[in-house]
Structures are given as C-alpha cells and as structure tokens.
Design a protein around this motif. Sequence first.
Motif, short mmCIF file in Angstrom:
data_model
loop_
_atom_site.label_atom_id
_atom_site.label_comp_id
_atom_site.label_asym_id
_atom_site.label_seq_id
_atom_site.Cartn_x
_atom_site.Cartn_y
_atom_site.Cartn_z
N LYS A 122 1.45 -2.94 9.42
CA LYS A 122 1.03 -2.01 7.92
C LYS A 122 2.58 -2.18 7.52
O LYS A 122 3.22 -1.90 7.93
CB LYS A 122 0.76 -0.59 8.55
N TYR A 158 5.40 -1.20 4.88
CA TYR A 158 5.14 0.12 3.90
C TYR A 158 6.60 -0.32 2.60
O TYR A 158 7.72 -1.16 3.01
CB TYR A 158 6.50 1.26 4.47
N TRP A 192 9.29 -0.10 -0.37
CA TRP A 192 10.57 1.11 0.16
C TRP A 192 11.07 -0.06 -2.22
O TRP A 192 11.38 -1.05 -1.95
CB TRP A 192 11.87 0.75 0.33
N GLN A 236 9.83 -4.73 2.56
CA GLN A 236 9.37 -4.32 3.25
C GLN A 236 9.21 -3.88 3.62
O GLN A 236 10.15 -4.98 4.88
CB GLN A 236 7.76 -4.50 2.52
#
Length: 137
Positions: free
Chosen positions: A33, A35, A37, A53
């Motif tokens: 996964k 995430y 930014w 990421q």
Amino acid sequence: MGRLKRRCLQAVSGMLFALAVVATTAVPAQAVKWYPWDGGGCGTFFTYICDVQYTGSWPTGQVRGVGQRNVHQVALQSKPDGGSWVTVASTYPINNGGTFITPAVPAGKFNYYRSCFRLISSGPLWCSKNGGIYLGD
C-alpha cells in the motif's frame, strides 16, 4: 523392468500431488500500500505533479517519487537532517500523459524526501513547494 517403472511413476505422481497441495494452499502475496504525500506543486508550476509516495517509515518503509510523463526527468531527492538535497532515484519518462514513478528506495532514519521534475534536459530541477516529508522514527 516393470517394477522399476511402476516405482518411478509412483514417486513422480507423489511429488506432483505434493506440489498441487502446496500450490492450492499457498498464501497469495500481499500488495504494498503506497500512501501519497502532496508536495504542494513543483516550484512555480502548480499544475505539475510533484509527489512523494511511501509505504511506511524507517526502518522498513520505502519511498518513491511521482511525476508526469510529459517532462524530461522525474527525481526523488533525499536530505539528511542538516544536510543538502541529493537525488537518490530518477527516471526519464518517454510517453506523454499520465504519471511516472521513480524506483523505490528504503526510508532513512534521519532523512527528508521530496519529488522533483525537469522539463528539458538542460533546464532546472523543480521540486516540491512544501519542502520534504520526514519518514524517520
């Protein structure tokens, strides 16, 4: 010769059965996964993607830079606490449209990360407006 042939076939069929059992009971690999930014745009080009990421923080996390395909270079830069920005991963998009991702690097304990892009080969490197993201402990 019949006995030897039968024993070989039994051994082979036993191995095939064991492989079939393992193949049907193996746990599928988990997808990583990533995430996002938001770096707040790149330089004065607020319409360009300039994002980082990450999968987590130090010591097991990874970081990568994200940019657009219609630029010359997408770079991920890292800066140790108190140091200077250094490019740690980059890629050179060849197609127009969409996004492009640098290779991932391990998150450092004392490092900040930002994404950058270069419009043309001789042009300046434009980086995240909001500075960098810290992924240390």
